[in-house]
Design a protein around this motif. Structure first.
Motif, PDB file in Angstrom:
ATOM      1  N   THR A  62       0.847  -1.187   0.000  1.00 55.14           N
ATOM      2  CA  THR A  62       0.000   0.000   0.000  1.00 55.14           C
ATOM      3  C   THR A  62       0.885   1.240   0.000  1.00 55.14           C
ATOM      4  O   THR A  62       2.009   1.222   0.510  1.00 55.14           O
ATOM      5  N   ALA A  63       0.361   2.312  -0.579  1.00 55.87           N
ATOM      6  CA  ALA A  63       1.065   3.597  -0.564  1.00 55.87           C
ATOM      7  C   ALA A  63       0.025   4.694  -0.419  1.00 55.87           C
ATOM      8  O   ALA A  63      -0.940   4.747  -1.194  1.00 55.87           O
ATOM      9  N   PHE A  64       0.214   5.575   0.567  1.00 54.29           N
ATOM     10  CA  PHE A  64      -0.750   6.638   0.846  1.00 54.29           C
ATOM     11  C   PHE A  64      -0.036   7.974   1.032  1.00 54.29           C
ATOM     12  O   PHE A  64       0.884   8.084   1.838  1.00 54.29           O
ATOM     13  N   LEU A  65      -0.478   8.972   0.272  1.00 58.52           N
ATOM     14  CA  LEU A  65      -0.143  10.362   0.539  1.00 58.52           C
ATOM     15  C   LEU A  65      -1.475  11.080   0.690  1.00 58.52           C
ATOM     16  O   LEU A  65      -2.237  11.201  -0.277  1.00 58.52           O
ATOM     17  N   MET A  66      -1.785  11.531   1.886  1.00 58.84           N
ATOM     18  CA  MET A  66      -3.069  12.184   2.111  1.00 58.84           C
ATOM     19  C   MET A  66      -2.878  13.390   3.018  1.00 58.84           C
ATOM     20  O   MET A  66      -2.354  13.273   4.123  1.00 58.84           O
ATOM     21  N   SER A  67      -3.299  14.540   2.507  1.00 57.55           N
ATOM     22  CA  SER A  67      -3.212  15.783   3.260  1.00 57.55           C
ATOM     23  C   SER A  67      -4.326  16.691   2.756  1.00 57.55           C
ATOM     24  O   SER A  67      -5.191  16.257   1.993  1.00 57.55           O
TER      25      SER A  67
ATOM     26  N   PRO B  47       0.390   4.402   7.153  1.00 63.87           N
ATOM     27  CA  PRO B  47       1.816   4.567   6.869  1.00 63.87           C
ATOM     28  C   PRO B  47       2.004   5.003   5.419  1.00 63.87           C
ATOM     29  O   PRO B  47       1.150   4.746   4.562  1.00 63.87           O
ATOM     30  N   ALA B  48       3.124   5.653   5.141  1.00 62.70           N
ATOM     31  CA  ALA B  48       3.390   6.113   3.771  1.00 62.70           C
ATOM     32  C   ALA B  48       3.416   4.941   2.799  1.00 62.70           C
ATOM     33  O   ALA B  48       2.715   4.936   1.782  1.00 62.70           O
ATOM     34  N   ILE B  49       4.231   3.955   3.091  1.00 65.35           N
ATOM     35  CA  ILE B  49       4.356   2.771   2.219  1.00 65.35           C
ATOM     36  C   ILE B  49       4.523   1.539   3.096  1.00 65.35           C
ATOM     37  O   ILE B  49       5.371   1.529   3.999  1.00 65.35           O
TER      38      ILE B  49
ATOM     39  N   SER C 185       8.830   6.285  -7.446  1.00 69.81           N
ATOM     40  CA  SER C 185      10.268   6.016  -7.558  1.00 69.81           C
ATOM     41  C   SER C 185      10.729   5.065  -6.463  1.00 69.81           C
ATOM     42  O   SER C 185      11.540   4.156  -6.710  1.00 69.81           O
ATOM     43  N   THR C 186      10.212   5.252  -5.253  1.00 71.92           N
ATOM     44  CA  THR C 186      10.552   4.352  -4.152  1.00 71.92           C
ATOM     45  C   THR C 186      10.056   2.944  -4.440  1.00 71.92           C
ATOM     46  O   THR C 186      10.778   1.953  -4.218  1.00 71.92           O
ATOM     47  N   LEU C 187       8.836   2.823  -4.935  1.00 73.87           N
ATOM     48  CA  LEU C 187       8.287   1.499  -5.231  1.00 73.87           C
ATOM     49  C   LEU C 187       9.057   0.814  -6.360  1.00 73.87           C
ATOM     50  O   LEU C 187       9.343  -0.395  -6.280  1.00 73.87           O
ATOM     51  N   VAL C 188       9.399   1.554  -7.408  1.00 72.33           N
ATOM     52  CA  VAL C 188      10.187   0.957  -8.490  1.00 72.33           C
ATOM     53  C   VAL C 188      11.547   0.515  -7.967  1.00 72.33           C
ATOM     54  O   VAL C 188      12.059  -0.553  -8.331  1.00 72.33           O
ATOM     55  N   ASN C 189      12.155   1.301  -7.092  1.00 65.26           N
ATOM     56  CA  ASN C 189      13.443   0.937  -6.502  1.00 65.26           C
ATOM     57  C   ASN C 189      13.340  -0.361  -5.700  1.00 65.26           C
ATOM     58  O   ASN C 189      14.274  -1.168  -5.673  1.00 65.26           O
ATOM     59  N   LEU C 190      12.196  -0.582  -5.050  1.00 65.84           N
ATOM     60  CA  LEU C 190      12.033  -1.768  -4.208  1.00 65.84           C
ATOM     61  C   LEU C 190      11.465  -2.963  -4.961  1.00 65.84           C
ATOM     62  O   LEU C 190      11.871  -4.108  -4.725  1.00 65.84           O
ATOM     63  N   VAL C 191      10.498  -2.719  -5.832  1.00 66.97           N
ATOM     64  CA  VAL C 191       9.710  -3.796  -6.423  1.00 66.97           C
ATOM     65  C   VAL C 191      10.034  -4.010  -7.893  1.00 66.97           C
ATOM     66  O   VAL C 191       9.875  -5.105  -8.423  1.00 66.97           O
ATOM     67  N   GLY C 192      10.463  -2.954  -8.602  1.00 68.69           N
ATOM     68  CA  GLY C 192      10.688  -3.038 -10.035  1.00 68.69           C
ATOM     69  C   GLY C 192       9.644  -2.246 -10.800  1.00 68.69           C
ATOM     70  O   GLY C 192       8.834  -1.522 -10.219  1.00 68.69           O
TER      71      GLY C 192
END
Length: 391
Positions: free
Chosen positions: A148-153, A253-255, A183-190
């Motif tokens: 999961t990835a969340f940015l909420m404000s 959480p963010a990710i 970018s973080t997800l691609v760095n971790l997961v592809g």
């Protein structure tokens, strides 16, 4: 040559941290800045002991090797293309462009000219991102299945002095904030291979409440401000992805990454440090701090933050140092234009998929960025001068 001479185009809100940090990196020498408002460029130049030039003057200077494009997103393509055409390496703030085909043209132009094109965000190269990558690569949570990835404000109008562009085409939480998470997800997961999405505009109008000349002005919202998507990665992993400026408060959480052997919480991808939390086979969460790692120590705070918010690790310009090292030493270029183009396509596919109600296949692909080892990260950073200004 052991250093690239750097010129900045765009002296707005984000330029302060770049101007402060560039002298702290090896391989970079800060020379000049330019802005469409000459008085703004002159103010930053005086503050940081560099030259203030017009954009045309900066691009014509033979002693400028690398142009940093910090203009508003709608200007990214034109400025970056002009800099590449002038024979300069380019590092652009995110997104690479507001239009995918324009982004592709920039990548093709750089490669045809033998130039390096880089793109923010570079936060995944910070200590928090490297720590998370190490844990994934060591198999601590096993094969990645989902996440999961969340940015909420509640948007930018309460703190940014001129927030209108955030709520117009080319802005919104997807093009503005999703690059950090993707970018973080691609760095971790592809790489991502398919997306489905839906979106809406939660508030058709925003009122500027920041202490600025625009306080009290009304902004008509013209781009989605709440977007939900499901990302399918080439690896088969599926990640629920939500970017919103319509939320007052939340506790996500963010990710979070869920693997066959455990789960991982990744720190805020807008910054360079923080704690990674990990649990193996349902055990208790265990926090692993990155603050003792290179480029992980808290070193900055926003003037807009409440006093109880702690300092954060903010090492922006790390992507410039990564690019300079690639040019000067032949090391891998990680925060590259190719990565920026893939992220740009994913973002546009999310928005287009939300508008049409159809799944969108991603046409670009790439390998995960090469790992930045701690020893190499430490070599890039020489430290801030005592007179460094964050303004």
């Amino acid at each position: 040559m052991n250093s690239l001479n750097v010129g900045i185009i765009g002296c707005g809100n984000i330029s302060g941290i770049y101007l402060r940090n560039i002298p702290a990196y090896r391989g970079l020498t800060l020379r000049a800045c330019a802005d469409m408002k000459p008085e703004v460029a002159q103010a930053q130049a005086s503050r940081h002991g560099i030259e203030a030039l017009t954009v045309d003057e900066l691009l014509a200077r033979e002693d400028i090797d690398l142009v940093v494009n910090l203009t508003v997103p709608a200007a990214h393509f034109g400025v970056s293309l002009a800099a590449l055409s002038a024979g300069k390496h380019v590092f652009s703030e995110k997104p690479l462009a507001v239009d995918f085909e324009q982004g592709r043209k920039l990548v093709d132009e750089a490669e045809a000219r033998g130039l390096h094109l880089g793109c923010a965000p570079d936060t995944f190269l910070g200590a928090g991102g490297r720590l998370a990558r190490n844990l994934v690569d060591e198999g601590k949570i096993g094969r990645i299945l989902s996440g999961t990835a969340f940015l909420m404000s509640h948007g930018m109008e309460h703190w940014h002095p001129d927030p209108e562009f955030f709520f117009k085409p080319g802005g919104g939480p997807i093009l503005d904030m999703a690059p950090y998470y993707l970018s973080t997800l691609v760095n971790l997961v592809g790489p991502v291979q398919r997306v489905v999405a839906m979106s809406r505009i939660g508030y058709p109008e925003r009122i500027v409440t920041s202490e600025s000349p625009r306080k009290g002005q009304r902004i008509t919202v013209e781009t989605p401000t709440h977007v939900m998507s499901l990302l399918e990665f080439a690896s088969g992993a599926q990640v629920t992805f939500c970017m919103s400026w319509d939320v007052w408060k939340h506790s996500h959480p963010a990710i979070e990454i869920y693997g066959a052997e455990g789960s991982l919480r990744v720190p805020d991808p807008n910054f360079f440090g923080g704690q990674v939390e990990i649990t193996e086979r349902g055990g208790d969460w265990r926090a692993v701090d990155s603050s003792e790692m290179p480029l992980g120590a808290p070193n900055w705070r926003s003037p807009n933050w409440a006093p109880d918010i702690p300092n954060k690790a903010n090492y922006r310009a790390l992507g410039l140092a990564d690019l300079a090292s690639a040019v000067l030493n032949g090391t891998p270029h990680r925060s590259s234009g190719r990565l920026g183009l893939h992220v740009l396509e994913v973002m546009h596919s999310i928005l287009e998929g939300a508008a049409t109600g159809q799944a969108r296949a991603i046409t670009t692909s790439l390998e995960r960025p090469a790992v930045l080892e701690d020893t190499d990260a430490a070599l890039l950073w020489k430290g801030l001068p005592e007179t460094a200004s964050a303004a």
